[in-house]
Design a protein around this motif. Sequence first.
Motif, PDB file in Angstrom:
ATOM      1  N   PHE A  57       0.872  -1.181   0.000  1.00 28.39           N
ATOM      2  CA  PHE A  57       0.000   0.000   0.000  1.00 28.39           C
ATOM      3  C   PHE A  57       0.901   1.220   0.000  1.00 28.39           C
ATOM      4  N   ALA A  58       0.567   2.216  -0.818  1.00 36.50           N
ATOM      5  CA  ALA A  58       1.331   3.460  -0.871  1.00 36.50           C
ATOM      6  C   ALA A  58       0.388   4.638  -0.702  1.00 36.50           C
ATOM      7  N   ALA A  59       0.840   5.635   0.029  1.00 40.06           N
ATOM      8  CA  ALA A  59       0.064   6.855   0.239  1.00 40.06           C
ATOM      9  C   ALA A  59       0.992   8.053   0.089  1.00 40.06           C
ATOM     10  N   GLN A  60       0.396   9.221  -0.223  1.00 36.51           N
ATOM     11  CA  GLN A  60       1.199  10.436  -0.391  1.00 36.51           C
ATOM     12  C   GLN A  60       0.859  11.437   0.710  1.00 36.51           C
ATOM     13  N   ASN A  61       1.872  12.020   1.302  1.00 35.28           N
ATOM     14  CA  ASN A  61       1.700  12.979   2.385  1.00 35.28           C
ATOM     15  C   ASN A  61       0.951  14.210   1.896  1.00 35.28           C
ATOM     16  N   ARG A  62      -0.215  14.466   2.494  1.00 27.38           N
ATOM     17  CA  ARG A  62      -1.026  15.628   2.091  1.00 27.38           C
ATOM     18  C   ARG A  62      -0.290  16.944   2.324  1.00 27.38           C
ATOM     19  N   ASN A  63       0.577  16.988   3.343  1.00 29.81           N
ATOM     20  CA  ASN A  63       1.219  18.238   3.746  1.00 29.81           C
ATOM     21  C   ASN A  63       2.548  18.489   3.041  1.00 29.81           C
ATOM     22  N   ALA A  64       2.941  17.600   2.146  1.00 30.74           N
ATOM     23  CA  ALA A  64       4.202  17.795   1.435  1.00 30.74           C
ATOM     24  C   ALA A  64       4.094  18.983   0.476  1.00 30.74           C
ATOM     25  N   ALA A  65       5.181  19.707   0.306  1.00 39.02           N
ATOM     26  CA  ALA A  65       5.213  20.827  -0.634  1.00 39.02           C
ATOM     27  C   ALA A  65       5.011  20.308  -2.054  1.00 39.02           C
ATOM     28  N   PRO A  66       4.453  21.143  -2.949  1.00 40.43           N
ATOM     29  CA  PRO A  66       4.219  20.687  -4.333  1.00 40.43           C
ATOM     30  C   PRO A  66       5.442  20.081  -4.987  1.00 40.43           C
ATOM     31  N   ALA A  67       6.605  20.690  -4.770  1.00 43.19           N
ATOM     32  CA  ALA A  67       7.821  20.145  -5.389  1.00 43.19           C
ATOM     33  C   ALA A  67       8.169  18.776  -4.802  1.00 43.19           C
ATOM     34  N   VAL A  68       7.946  18.593  -3.519  1.00 42.35           N
ATOM     35  CA  VAL A  68       8.255  17.320  -2.872  1.00 42.35           C
ATOM     36  C   VAL A  68       7.310  16.235  -3.364  1.00 42.35           C
ATOM     37  N   LYS A  69       6.077  16.606  -3.709  1.00 49.08           N
ATOM     38  CA  LYS A  69       5.109  15.618  -4.201  1.00 49.08           C
ATOM     39  C   LYS A  69       5.508  15.032  -5.546  1.00 49.08           C
ATOM     40  N   GLN A  70       6.490  15.621  -6.175  1.00 49.10           N
ATOM     41  CA  GLN A  70       7.000  15.065  -7.428  1.00 49.10           C
ATOM     42  C   GLN A  70       8.130  14.069  -7.176  1.00 49.10           C
TER      43      GLN A  70
END
Length: 540
Positions: A394-407
Amino acid sequence: MARARRSRPTGVVTVLKRARRLPLCPLAAVFFAATASLPAQTVPPQPIAPPPVTSTTHSESGLSESKAPMTKDQAAELFRSVDEILAFVAKDSHLKASRPVKRKLLTRDQVQRDLRSKMSEDEGAKRLERSELVLKKFGLLDRDFALKPFLLSLLTEQVAAYYDPKTRTVNMLDWVKPDEQKSVLAHELTHAVQDDRVHLEKWGTPGPTDISKNVGDDNRHIQLDEASTARESVTEGQAMAVFVDYELKDLGKTLADSPEIGDRMREMASDTAGSPILARAPLLLQESLLFPYGAGLGFEQQLLQSGGVDVAFAGALDRPPGSSHEILHAQDYLAKTPVPVLTMPDIHGLLDKDWDPYDVGVMGELDVRIITELFGGQQMAGPLAVAWNGGIYFAAQNRNAAPAVKQTPASIGTIYYSQWKNRDSARSFLKIYAGALARKYSALKKVDLPNGDEDHLLYSTSEGDVWLSLEDTGVFISEGYDRAMAKQLEAKYREAQGRGPLMQAGSQMPQHELTMGFRSLLPGIGVPRAVIDATHRLVQ
Protein backbone atom coordinates in the motif's frame (compact mmCIF):
# COMPACT_ATOMS: atom_id res chain seq x y z
CA MET A 1 26.00 -0.83 -17.16
CA ALA A 2 25.58 -3.88 -19.35
CA ARG A 3 24.55 -7.00 -17.48
CA ALA A 4 26.06 -10.39 -18.10
CA ARG A 5 23.82 -12.99 -19.63
CA ARG A 6 22.00 -14.98 -16.95
CA SER A 7 20.26 -18.31 -17.15
CA ARG A 8 16.99 -18.74 -15.26
CA PRO A 9 15.60 -22.10 -14.21
CA THR A 10 12.06 -20.90 -14.67
CA GLY A 11 12.43 -18.75 -17.77
CA VAL A 12 12.97 -15.12 -18.62
CA VAL A 13 10.99 -12.25 -17.13
CA THR A 14 9.25 -9.35 -19.01
CA VAL A 15 8.43 -5.80 -18.32
CA LEU A 16 5.91 -3.53 -16.71
CA LYS A 17 2.29 -3.60 -17.11
CA ARG A 18 0.36 -1.29 -15.11
CA ALA A 19 0.37 0.81 -18.10
CA ARG A 20 -2.34 -0.50 -20.21
CA ARG A 21 -3.03 2.07 -18.04
CA LEU A 22 0.28 3.74 -19.30
CA PRO A 23 2.48 3.40 -22.40
CA LEU A 24 5.19 0.69 -23.09
CA CYS A 25 5.28 -2.84 -24.65
CA PRO A 26 8.66 -4.38 -24.58
CA LEU A 27 8.15 -3.55 -21.05
CA ALA A 28 5.13 -4.77 -21.48
CA ALA A 29 2.13 -3.27 -22.73
CA VAL A 30 1.86 0.21 -23.99
CA PHE A 31 2.34 -0.85 -27.58
CA PHE A 32 -1.02 -2.15 -28.67
CA ALA A 33 -2.38 1.37 -28.96
CA ALA A 34 0.77 2.95 -30.32
CA THR A 35 -0.58 3.69 -33.79
CA ALA A 36 -4.32 3.70 -33.23
CA SER A 37 -4.51 7.29 -34.43
CA LEU A 38 -3.04 6.50 -37.84
CA PRO A 39 -5.50 5.67 -40.63
CA ALA A 40 -5.48 2.00 -41.59
CA GLN A 41 -4.50 1.15 -45.16
CA THR A 42 -6.01 -1.77 -46.97
CA VAL A 43 -3.71 -1.48 -49.98
CA PRO A 44 0.06 -1.08 -50.09
CA PRO A 45 1.14 2.57 -49.78
CA GLN A 46 3.09 4.30 -52.53
CA PRO A 47 6.85 4.20 -51.92
CA ILE A 48 8.81 7.36 -51.30
CA ALA A 49 11.04 7.69 -54.37
CA PRO A 50 12.89 4.39 -54.08
CA PRO A 51 16.56 4.73 -55.03
CA PRO A 52 18.06 2.63 -57.80
CA VAL A 53 20.08 0.57 -55.31
CA THR A 54 18.80 -0.67 -51.97
CA SER A 55 21.50 -1.21 -49.38
CA THR A 56 20.92 -2.70 -45.96
CA THR A 57 22.48 -2.65 -42.53
CA HIS A 58 22.30 -5.33 -39.88
CA SER A 59 20.55 -3.78 -36.91
CA GLU A 60 21.56 -4.27 -33.29
CA SER A 61 18.49 -6.48 -32.95
CA GLY A 62 19.52 -8.93 -35.62
CA LEU A 63 17.03 -7.66 -38.22
CA SER A 64 18.34 -6.30 -41.48
CA GLU A 65 17.30 -2.69 -41.85
CA SER A 66 17.08 -1.00 -45.22
CA LYS A 67 18.58 2.46 -45.59
CA ALA A 68 15.72 3.34 -47.95
CA PRO A 69 11.98 2.62 -47.70
CA MET A 70 10.86 -0.65 -49.23
CA THR A 71 9.60 -0.44 -52.78
CA LYS A 72 5.99 -0.66 -53.93
CA ASP A 73 6.51 -4.24 -55.09
CA GLN A 74 8.12 -5.23 -51.81
CA ALA A 75 5.27 -3.68 -49.85
CA ALA A 76 2.68 -5.44 -52.00
CA GLU A 77 4.40 -8.80 -51.50
CA LEU A 78 4.60 -8.24 -47.74
CA PHE A 79 0.91 -7.29 -47.59
CA ARG A 80 -0.01 -10.42 -49.55
CA SER A 81 1.94 -12.60 -47.14
CA VAL A 82 -0.32 -11.59 -44.25
CA ASP A 83 -3.15 -13.90 -45.37
CA GLU A 84 -0.81 -16.84 -45.93
CA ILE A 85 0.84 -16.40 -42.54
CA LEU A 86 -2.54 -15.94 -40.86
CA ALA A 87 -3.61 -19.32 -42.25
CA PHE A 88 -0.46 -20.91 -40.80
CA VAL A 89 -1.14 -19.30 -37.43
CA ALA A 90 -4.74 -20.57 -37.33
CA LYS A 91 -3.66 -24.10 -38.20
CA ASP A 92 -0.78 -24.12 -35.71
CA SER A 93 -2.82 -22.77 -32.78
CA HIS A 94 -6.22 -24.33 -33.61
CA LEU A 95 -7.67 -20.82 -33.17
CA LYS A 96 -10.02 -19.62 -35.90
CA ALA A 97 -9.24 -16.60 -38.04
CA SER A 98 -12.82 -15.45 -38.48
CA ARG A 99 -12.29 -11.80 -39.41
CA PRO A 100 -10.05 -10.02 -41.91
CA VAL A 101 -6.97 -8.23 -40.64
CA LYS A 102 -6.10 -4.74 -41.84
CA ARG A 103 -2.48 -4.03 -42.64
CA LYS A 104 -0.47 -0.84 -42.47
CA LEU A 105 3.10 0.14 -43.37
CA LEU A 106 4.74 2.68 -41.08
CA THR A 107 7.84 4.82 -41.38
CA ARG A 108 10.32 5.18 -38.53
CA ASP A 109 9.15 8.75 -37.98
CA GLN A 110 5.52 7.63 -37.68
CA VAL A 111 6.41 5.02 -35.08
CA GLN A 112 8.50 7.43 -33.02
CA ARG A 113 5.85 10.15 -33.26
CA ASP A 114 3.12 7.86 -32.04
CA LEU A 115 5.21 6.48 -29.21
CA ARG A 116 5.84 10.04 -28.01
CA SER A 117 2.17 10.87 -28.35
CA LYS A 118 0.99 7.86 -26.39
CA MET A 119 3.51 8.39 -23.62
CA SER A 120 2.48 12.04 -23.32
CA GLU A 121 -1.26 11.49 -23.06
CA ASP A 122 -2.61 13.05 -19.85
CA GLU A 123 -3.99 9.89 -18.27
CA GLY A 124 -1.11 7.67 -19.28
CA ALA A 125 1.54 10.20 -18.27
CA LYS A 126 -0.01 10.58 -14.80
CA ARG A 127 -0.15 6.84 -14.28
CA LEU A 128 3.43 6.45 -15.42
CA GLU A 129 4.50 9.18 -12.99
CA ARG A 130 2.64 7.49 -10.12
CA SER A 131 4.21 4.11 -10.88
CA GLU A 132 7.65 5.70 -11.16
CA LEU A 133 7.44 7.23 -7.67
CA VAL A 134 6.31 3.98 -6.06
CA LEU A 135 8.99 1.93 -7.85
CA LYS A 136 11.66 4.42 -6.74
CA LYS A 137 10.38 4.35 -3.16
CA PHE A 138 10.77 0.58 -3.10
CA GLY A 139 14.27 0.93 -4.56
CA LEU A 140 13.49 -0.79 -7.85
CA LEU A 141 14.61 2.31 -9.75
CA ASP A 142 17.37 4.74 -8.75
CA ARG A 143 16.08 8.07 -7.49
CA ASP A 144 17.82 10.04 -10.26
CA PHE A 145 16.71 7.72 -13.08
CA ALA A 146 14.73 9.54 -15.81
CA LEU A 147 12.18 6.88 -16.69
CA LYS A 148 10.13 8.42 -19.50
CA PRO A 149 12.95 9.43 -21.89
CA PHE A 150 14.70 6.11 -21.30
CA LEU A 151 11.52 4.18 -22.10
CA LEU A 152 11.08 6.13 -25.33
CA SER A 153 14.61 5.24 -26.43
CA LEU A 154 14.16 1.63 -25.40
CA LEU A 155 10.86 1.20 -27.18
CA THR A 156 12.21 2.82 -30.33
CA GLU A 157 15.14 0.39 -30.34
CA GLN A 158 12.96 -2.66 -29.70
CA VAL A 159 9.97 -1.95 -31.95
CA ALA A 160 9.03 -4.53 -34.59
CA ALA A 161 5.78 -5.32 -36.41
CA TYR A 162 2.85 -5.13 -34.00
CA TYR A 163 -0.89 -5.82 -33.85
CA ASP A 164 -3.45 -3.24 -32.67
CA PRO A 165 -6.63 -4.92 -31.34
CA LYS A 166 -8.50 -1.62 -31.26
CA THR A 167 -8.42 -1.31 -35.05
CA ARG A 168 -7.63 -4.97 -35.83
CA THR A 169 -4.59 -3.85 -37.78
CA VAL A 170 -1.14 -5.39 -38.11
CA ASN A 171 1.48 -2.66 -38.38
CA MET A 172 4.66 -3.30 -40.35
CA LEU A 173 7.86 -1.28 -40.75
CA ASP A 174 9.02 0.13 -44.06
CA TRP A 175 12.70 0.10 -43.06
CA VAL A 176 13.02 -3.63 -42.25
CA LYS A 177 13.53 -6.18 -45.04
CA PRO A 178 10.18 -7.86 -45.94
CA ASP A 179 11.48 -11.43 -45.58
CA GLU A 180 12.66 -10.73 -42.05
CA GLN A 181 9.29 -9.32 -41.02
CA LYS A 182 7.39 -12.48 -41.94
CA SER A 183 8.39 -14.48 -38.88
CA VAL A 184 7.49 -11.46 -36.75
CA LEU A 185 4.10 -11.42 -38.48
CA ALA A 186 3.55 -15.01 -37.33
CA HIS A 187 3.90 -13.72 -33.78
CA GLU A 188 1.70 -10.66 -34.26
CA LEU A 189 -1.02 -12.45 -36.22
CA THR A 190 -1.35 -14.89 -33.33
CA HIS A 191 -2.78 -11.89 -31.47
CA ALA A 192 -5.35 -11.53 -34.24
CA VAL A 193 -6.71 -15.07 -33.75
CA GLN A 194 -6.59 -14.58 -29.98
CA ASP A 195 -8.59 -11.41 -30.54
CA ASP A 196 -11.21 -13.40 -32.45
CA ARG A 197 -11.72 -15.68 -29.46
CA VAL A 198 -11.57 -13.35 -26.44
CA HIS A 199 -11.45 -9.71 -27.70
CA LEU A 200 -8.02 -8.80 -26.36
CA GLU A 201 -8.61 -5.15 -25.51
CA LYS A 202 -11.24 -6.01 -22.90
CA TRP A 203 -9.85 -9.43 -21.93
CA GLY A 204 -6.47 -7.95 -21.05
CA THR A 205 -7.82 -5.26 -18.72
CA PRO A 206 -10.64 -6.81 -16.66
CA GLY A 207 -9.99 -5.05 -13.38
CA PRO A 208 -10.47 -1.57 -11.85
CA THR A 209 -8.29 1.38 -12.84
CA ASP A 210 -9.46 3.93 -10.27
CA ILE A 211 -7.56 4.89 -7.10
CA SER A 212 -8.59 2.94 -4.04
CA LYS A 213 -10.33 5.11 -1.40
CA ASN A 214 -11.46 2.65 1.31
CA VAL A 215 -10.86 -0.87 2.56
CA GLY A 216 -13.50 -2.26 0.21
CA ASP A 217 -11.72 -0.70 -2.76
CA ASP A 218 -8.37 -1.92 -1.42
CA ASN A 219 -9.41 -5.55 -1.39
CA ARG A 220 -11.29 -5.21 -4.67
CA HIS A 221 -8.06 -4.00 -6.30
CA ILE A 222 -6.04 -6.81 -4.75
CA GLN A 223 -8.44 -9.54 -5.84
CA LEU A 224 -9.90 -8.10 -9.05
CA ASP A 225 -7.21 -5.88 -10.50
CA GLU A 226 -6.02 -6.30 -14.08
CA ALA A 227 -4.34 -9.55 -15.01
CA SER A 228 -1.47 -7.82 -16.71
CA THR A 229 1.26 -10.25 -15.71
CA ALA A 230 -0.51 -13.55 -16.26
CA ARG A 231 -2.75 -12.65 -19.17
CA GLU A 232 -0.06 -10.90 -21.16
CA SER A 233 2.22 -13.85 -20.51
CA VAL A 234 -0.45 -16.11 -22.04
CA THR A 235 -0.93 -13.99 -25.16
CA GLU A 236 2.79 -13.36 -25.70
CA GLY A 237 3.74 -16.93 -24.78
CA GLN A 238 1.28 -18.31 -27.34
CA ALA A 239 2.55 -15.87 -29.95
CA MET A 240 6.13 -16.92 -29.19
CA ALA A 241 5.18 -20.60 -29.60
CA VAL A 242 3.72 -19.91 -33.05
CA PHE A 243 6.70 -17.70 -33.89
CA VAL A 244 9.08 -20.58 -33.09
CA ASP A 245 6.96 -23.07 -35.08
CA TYR A 246 7.02 -20.73 -38.08
CA GLU A 247 10.81 -20.48 -37.86
CA LEU A 248 11.09 -24.29 -37.61
CA LYS A 249 8.57 -25.24 -40.31
CA ASP A 250 11.17 -25.77 -43.05
CA LEU A 251 12.99 -28.17 -40.71
CA GLY A 252 9.84 -30.19 -40.09
CA LYS A 253 9.94 -29.45 -36.36
CA THR A 254 7.68 -27.73 -33.82
CA LEU A 255 8.06 -26.52 -30.27
CA ALA A 256 5.87 -29.40 -29.08
CA ASP A 257 8.17 -32.10 -30.45
CA SER A 258 11.41 -30.17 -29.87
CA PRO A 259 11.08 -28.75 -26.33
CA GLU A 260 14.85 -28.35 -26.02
CA ILE A 261 14.62 -25.51 -28.56
CA GLY A 262 12.26 -23.58 -26.31
CA ASP A 263 14.57 -24.15 -23.34
CA ARG A 264 17.61 -22.87 -25.24
CA MET A 265 15.68 -19.96 -26.66
CA ARG A 266 14.61 -18.70 -23.23
CA GLU A 267 18.21 -18.78 -22.06
CA MET A 268 19.40 -16.89 -25.14
CA ALA A 269 16.65 -14.29 -24.81
CA SER A 270 18.15 -13.16 -21.50
CA ASP A 271 21.32 -12.06 -23.31
CA THR A 272 20.92 -8.32 -23.90
CA ALA A 273 24.35 -7.77 -25.47
CA GLY A 274 22.82 -7.21 -28.91
CA SER A 275 20.53 -4.43 -27.63
CA PRO A 276 22.65 -1.59 -26.23
CA ILE A 277 19.81 0.35 -24.63
CA LEU A 278 18.21 -2.74 -23.10
CA ALA A 279 21.63 -3.89 -21.85
CA ARG A 280 22.04 -0.76 -19.76
CA ALA A 281 18.45 -0.71 -18.55
CA PRO A 282 17.75 -1.22 -14.83
CA LEU A 283 17.11 -4.82 -13.85
CA LEU A 284 13.42 -4.00 -13.35
CA LEU A 285 12.99 -2.92 -16.96
CA GLN A 286 14.95 -5.86 -18.37
CA GLU A 287 12.93 -8.36 -16.37
CA SER A 288 9.60 -6.68 -17.01
CA LEU A 289 10.20 -6.44 -20.73
CA LEU A 290 11.20 -10.03 -21.28
CA PHE A 291 9.00 -11.91 -18.81
CA PRO A 292 5.83 -12.33 -20.91
CA TYR A 293 7.88 -13.63 -23.82
CA GLY A 294 10.35 -15.91 -22.06
CA ALA A 295 8.33 -17.10 -19.08
CA GLY A 296 5.18 -17.04 -21.20
CA LEU A 297 6.85 -19.34 -23.72
CA GLY A 298 7.88 -21.67 -20.91
CA PHE A 299 4.31 -21.72 -19.59
CA GLU A 300 2.89 -22.54 -23.02
CA GLN A 301 5.54 -25.18 -23.62
CA GLN A 302 4.51 -27.01 -20.43
CA LEU A 303 0.85 -26.81 -21.43
CA LEU A 304 1.67 -28.19 -24.88
CA GLN A 305 3.49 -31.12 -23.36
CA SER A 306 0.82 -31.80 -20.72
CA GLY A 307 -2.40 -31.27 -22.68
CA GLY A 308 -1.67 -30.50 -26.30
CA VAL A 309 -2.49 -27.56 -28.57
CA ASP A 310 -6.08 -26.99 -27.44
CA VAL A 311 -5.11 -26.81 -23.75
CA ALA A 312 -2.18 -24.50 -24.49
CA PHE A 313 -4.13 -22.09 -26.70
CA ALA A 314 -7.92 -22.05 -26.41
CA GLY A 315 -7.76 -23.54 -22.92
CA ALA A 316 -5.41 -20.89 -21.52
CA LEU A 317 -7.46 -18.09 -23.10
CA ASP A 318 -10.74 -19.46 -21.74
CA ARG A 319 -9.30 -20.14 -18.26
CA PRO A 320 -6.43 -17.68 -17.88
CA PRO A 321 -3.97 -17.92 -14.98
CA GLY A 322 -4.16 -15.14 -12.42
CA SER A 323 -0.61 -14.54 -11.18
CA SER A 324 3.08 -14.65 -12.07
CA HIS A 325 3.35 -17.65 -9.74
CA GLU A 326 1.18 -19.71 -12.09
CA ILE A 327 3.19 -18.58 -15.11
CA LEU A 328 6.41 -19.63 -13.39
CA HIS A 329 4.83 -22.86 -12.12
CA ALA A 330 2.50 -24.12 -14.82
CA GLN A 331 1.92 -27.33 -12.87
CA ASP A 332 0.07 -25.29 -10.21
CA TYR A 333 -2.09 -23.71 -12.91
CA LEU A 334 -2.91 -27.12 -14.39
CA ALA A 335 -3.68 -28.56 -10.96
CA LYS A 336 -5.80 -25.50 -10.03
CA THR A 337 -3.71 -25.05 -6.91
CA PRO A 338 -4.93 -22.05 -4.85
CA VAL A 339 -2.69 -19.00 -4.92
CA PRO A 340 -2.54 -17.04 -1.64
CA VAL A 341 -4.17 -13.62 -1.58
CA LEU A 342 -3.58 -11.66 1.60
CA THR A 343 -6.23 -9.37 3.08
CA MET A 344 -5.91 -5.60 3.32
CA PRO A 345 -7.02 -4.32 6.76
CA ASP A 346 -8.91 -1.05 7.16
CA ILE A 347 -6.09 1.45 7.65
CA HIS A 348 -7.83 4.50 6.22
CA GLY A 349 -8.98 5.66 9.64
CA LEU A 350 -5.34 5.85 10.72
CA LEU A 351 -3.88 7.43 7.59
CA ASP A 352 -6.44 9.43 5.65
CA LYS A 353 -6.19 12.58 7.77
CA ASP A 354 -2.60 13.17 6.68
CA TRP A 355 -2.12 10.80 3.73
CA ASP A 356 -3.85 10.44 0.36
CA PRO A 357 -4.25 6.86 -0.97
CA TYR A 358 -1.83 6.48 -3.88
CA ASP A 359 -1.51 2.83 -4.90
CA VAL A 360 -2.37 -0.66 -3.67
CA GLY A 361 -1.70 -4.11 -5.08
CA VAL A 362 0.02 -7.46 -4.90
CA MET A 363 3.75 -7.99 -4.43
CA GLY A 364 3.90 -11.29 -6.25
CA GLU A 365 6.53 -13.96 -6.80
CA LEU A 366 7.98 -12.15 -9.80
CA ASP A 367 8.29 -8.93 -7.76
CA VAL A 368 10.08 -10.84 -4.99
CA ARG A 369 12.44 -12.39 -7.54
CA ILE A 370 13.37 -8.96 -8.94
CA ILE A 371 13.73 -7.27 -5.53
CA THR A 372 15.83 -10.11 -4.13
CA GLU A 373 18.13 -10.24 -7.16
CA LEU A 374 18.57 -6.48 -7.13
CA PHE A 375 19.23 -6.23 -3.37
CA GLY A 376 20.81 -9.61 -2.58
CA GLY A 377 22.12 -11.09 -5.81
CA GLN A 378 20.97 -13.74 -8.25
CA GLN A 379 21.90 -16.70 -6.05
CA MET A 380 19.35 -15.64 -3.43
CA ALA A 381 16.60 -14.65 -5.88
CA GLY A 382 15.45 -18.09 -7.01
CA PRO A 383 15.25 -19.86 -3.63
CA LEU A 384 13.55 -16.93 -1.89
CA ALA A 385 11.02 -16.37 -4.67
CA VAL A 386 9.96 -20.01 -4.43
CA ALA A 387 9.49 -19.59 -0.65
CA TRP A 388 7.16 -16.60 -1.13
CA ASN A 389 3.64 -17.28 0.15
CA GLY A 390 1.74 -14.08 -0.53
CA GLY A 391 2.36 -10.33 -0.35
CA ILE A 392 0.53 -7.01 -0.60
CA TYR A 393 1.63 -3.38 -0.62
CA PHE A 394 0.00 0.00 0.00
CA ALA A 395 1.33 3.46 -0.87
CA ALA A 396 0.06 6.86 0.24
CA GLN A 397 1.20 10.44 -0.39
CA ASN A 398 1.70 12.98 2.39
CA ARG A 399 -1.03 15.63 2.09
CA ASN A 400 1.22 18.24 3.75
CA ALA A 401 4.20 17.79 1.44
CA ALA A 402 5.21 20.83 -0.63
CA PRO A 403 4.22 20.69 -4.33
CA ALA A 404 7.82 20.14 -5.39
CA VAL A 405 8.26 17.32 -2.87
CA LYS A 406 5.11 15.62 -4.20
CA GLN A 407 7.00 15.07 -7.43
CA THR A 408 9.52 12.90 -5.56
CA PRO A 409 9.49 9.59 -3.63
CA ALA A 410 10.07 11.57 -0.42
CA SER A 411 6.33 12.32 -0.35
CA ILE A 412 5.39 8.63 -0.48
CA GLY A 413 4.84 6.30 2.45
CA THR A 414 4.73 2.55 1.77
CA ILE A 415 3.63 -0.59 3.59
CA TYR A 416 4.65 -4.06 2.45
CA TYR A 417 3.39 -7.18 4.20
CA SER A 418 4.54 -10.60 3.02
CA GLN A 419 4.18 -14.20 4.18
CA TRP A 420 6.67 -16.99 3.62
CA LYS A 421 6.65 -20.78 3.62
CA ASN A 422 9.20 -20.92 6.46
CA ARG A 423 10.71 -18.60 9.05
CA ASP A 424 14.26 -18.84 7.71
CA SER A 425 13.19 -17.55 4.30
CA ALA A 426 11.19 -14.75 5.93
CA ARG A 427 14.23 -13.72 7.99
CA SER A 428 16.50 -13.86 4.93
CA PHE A 429 14.19 -11.55 3.01
CA LEU A 430 14.02 -9.10 5.94
CA LYS A 431 17.82 -8.98 6.13
CA ILE A 432 18.22 -8.48 2.37
CA TYR A 433 15.65 -5.69 2.35
CA ALA A 434 17.20 -3.98 5.39
CA GLY A 435 20.66 -4.23 3.86
CA ALA A 436 19.53 -2.26 0.81
CA LEU A 437 18.06 0.70 2.72
CA ALA A 438 21.33 2.63 2.52
CA ARG A 439 20.95 2.64 -1.28
CA LYS A 440 17.64 4.47 -0.99
CA TYR A 441 18.19 6.90 1.90
CA SER A 442 21.16 9.26 2.22
CA ALA A 443 20.58 9.94 5.92
CA LEU A 444 19.97 6.42 7.22
CA LYS A 445 20.62 5.71 10.91
CA LYS A 446 19.82 2.55 12.83
CA VAL A 447 17.93 3.16 16.08
CA ASP A 448 18.83 1.01 19.07
CA LEU A 449 15.73 -0.59 20.56
CA PRO A 450 15.24 -1.82 24.13
CA ASN A 451 15.41 -5.62 24.01
CA GLY A 452 16.05 -5.31 20.28
CA ASP A 453 16.82 -8.32 18.11
CA GLU A 454 17.58 -9.12 14.48
CA ASP A 455 13.89 -9.64 13.71
CA HIS A 456 12.79 -6.11 14.67
CA LEU A 457 14.67 -3.18 13.12
CA LEU A 458 14.07 0.57 13.24
CA TYR A 459 15.84 3.20 11.17
CA SER A 460 15.50 6.96 10.97
CA THR A 461 15.81 8.69 7.60
CA SER A 462 15.26 12.13 6.09
CA GLU A 463 11.95 10.75 4.75
CA GLY A 464 10.64 9.39 8.05
CA ASP A 465 11.06 6.15 9.98
CA VAL A 466 11.57 2.70 8.46
CA TRP A 467 10.28 -0.23 10.53
CA LEU A 468 10.91 -3.90 9.70
CA SER A 469 9.40 -6.67 11.80
CA LEU A 470 9.29 -10.47 11.60
CA GLU A 471 6.63 -12.44 13.50
CA ASP A 472 6.23 -16.14 12.80
CA THR A 473 6.53 -16.25 8.95
CA GLY A 474 5.13 -12.76 8.25
CA VAL A 475 7.36 -9.77 7.41
CA PHE A 476 6.00 -6.24 7.89
CA ILE A 477 7.84 -3.25 6.39
CA SER A 478 6.78 0.37 6.81
CA GLU A 479 8.62 3.29 5.20
CA GLY A 480 7.79 6.96 5.75
CA TYR A 481 5.43 6.62 8.74
CA ASP A 482 6.61 7.28 12.30
CA ARG A 483 7.21 4.31 14.56
CA ALA A 484 4.01 4.75 16.55
CA MET A 485 1.92 4.76 13.39
CA ALA A 486 3.90 1.83 11.95
CA LYS A 487 3.17 -0.28 15.04
CA GLN A 488 -0.56 0.41 14.75
CA LEU A 489 -0.51 -0.44 11.06
CA GLU A 490 1.43 -3.64 11.70
CA ALA A 491 -1.11 -4.80 14.28
CA LYS A 492 -3.93 -4.32 11.78
CA TYR A 493 -2.12 -6.19 9.01
CA ARG A 494 -1.28 -9.16 11.17
CA GLU A 495 -4.76 -9.34 12.67
CA ALA A 496 -6.40 -9.28 9.22
CA GLN A 497 -4.56 -12.32 7.85
CA GLY A 498 -6.09 -15.75 7.97
CA ARG A 499 -9.51 -14.39 7.09
CA GLY A 500 -8.83 -13.54 3.45
CA PRO A 501 -9.92 -15.73 0.55
CA LEU A 502 -7.56 -17.78 -1.55
CA MET A 503 -7.60 -17.04 -5.26
CA GLN A 504 -8.14 -20.15 -7.36
CA ALA A 505 -5.66 -20.42 -10.20
CA GLY A 506 -7.47 -19.59 -13.40
CA SER A 507 -10.44 -17.98 -11.69
CA GLN A 508 -11.66 -14.59 -12.85
CA MET A 509 -9.82 -12.89 -9.96
CA PRO A 510 -6.59 -11.51 -11.46
CA GLN A 511 -4.09 -9.55 -9.44
CA HIS A 512 -2.22 -6.32 -10.10
CA GLU A 513 1.45 -6.93 -9.42
CA LEU A 514 3.85 -4.11 -8.61
CA THR A 515 6.51 -4.52 -11.29
CA MET A 516 4.39 -6.00 -14.06
CA GLY A 517 1.66 -3.47 -13.41
CA PHE A 518 4.07 -0.87 -14.69
CA ARG A 519 4.15 -2.67 -18.00
CA SER A 520 0.54 -1.96 -18.76
CA LEU A 521 1.37 1.73 -18.91
CA LEU A 522 3.33 1.20 -22.08
CA PRO A 523 2.14 1.19 -25.71
CA GLY A 524 2.06 -2.27 -27.30
CA ILE A 525 4.80 -2.62 -29.90
CA GLY A 526 4.94 -6.31 -30.36
CA VAL A 527 7.69 -8.82 -29.70
CA PRO A 528 10.95 -7.10 -28.62
CA ARG A 529 13.76 -7.33 -31.11
CA ALA A 530 16.02 -8.89 -28.47
CA VAL A 531 13.71 -11.92 -28.51
CA ILE A 532 13.61 -12.01 -32.33
CA ASP A 533 17.40 -11.94 -32.43
CA ALA A 534 17.64 -14.83 -29.96
CA THR A 535 15.31 -16.94 -32.09
CA HIS A 536 17.16 -16.20 -35.33
CA ARG A 537 20.50 -17.08 -33.75
CA LEU A 538 19.11 -20.35 -32.48
CA VAL A 539 17.26 -21.53 -35.58
CA GLN A 540 19.54 -20.34 -38.37
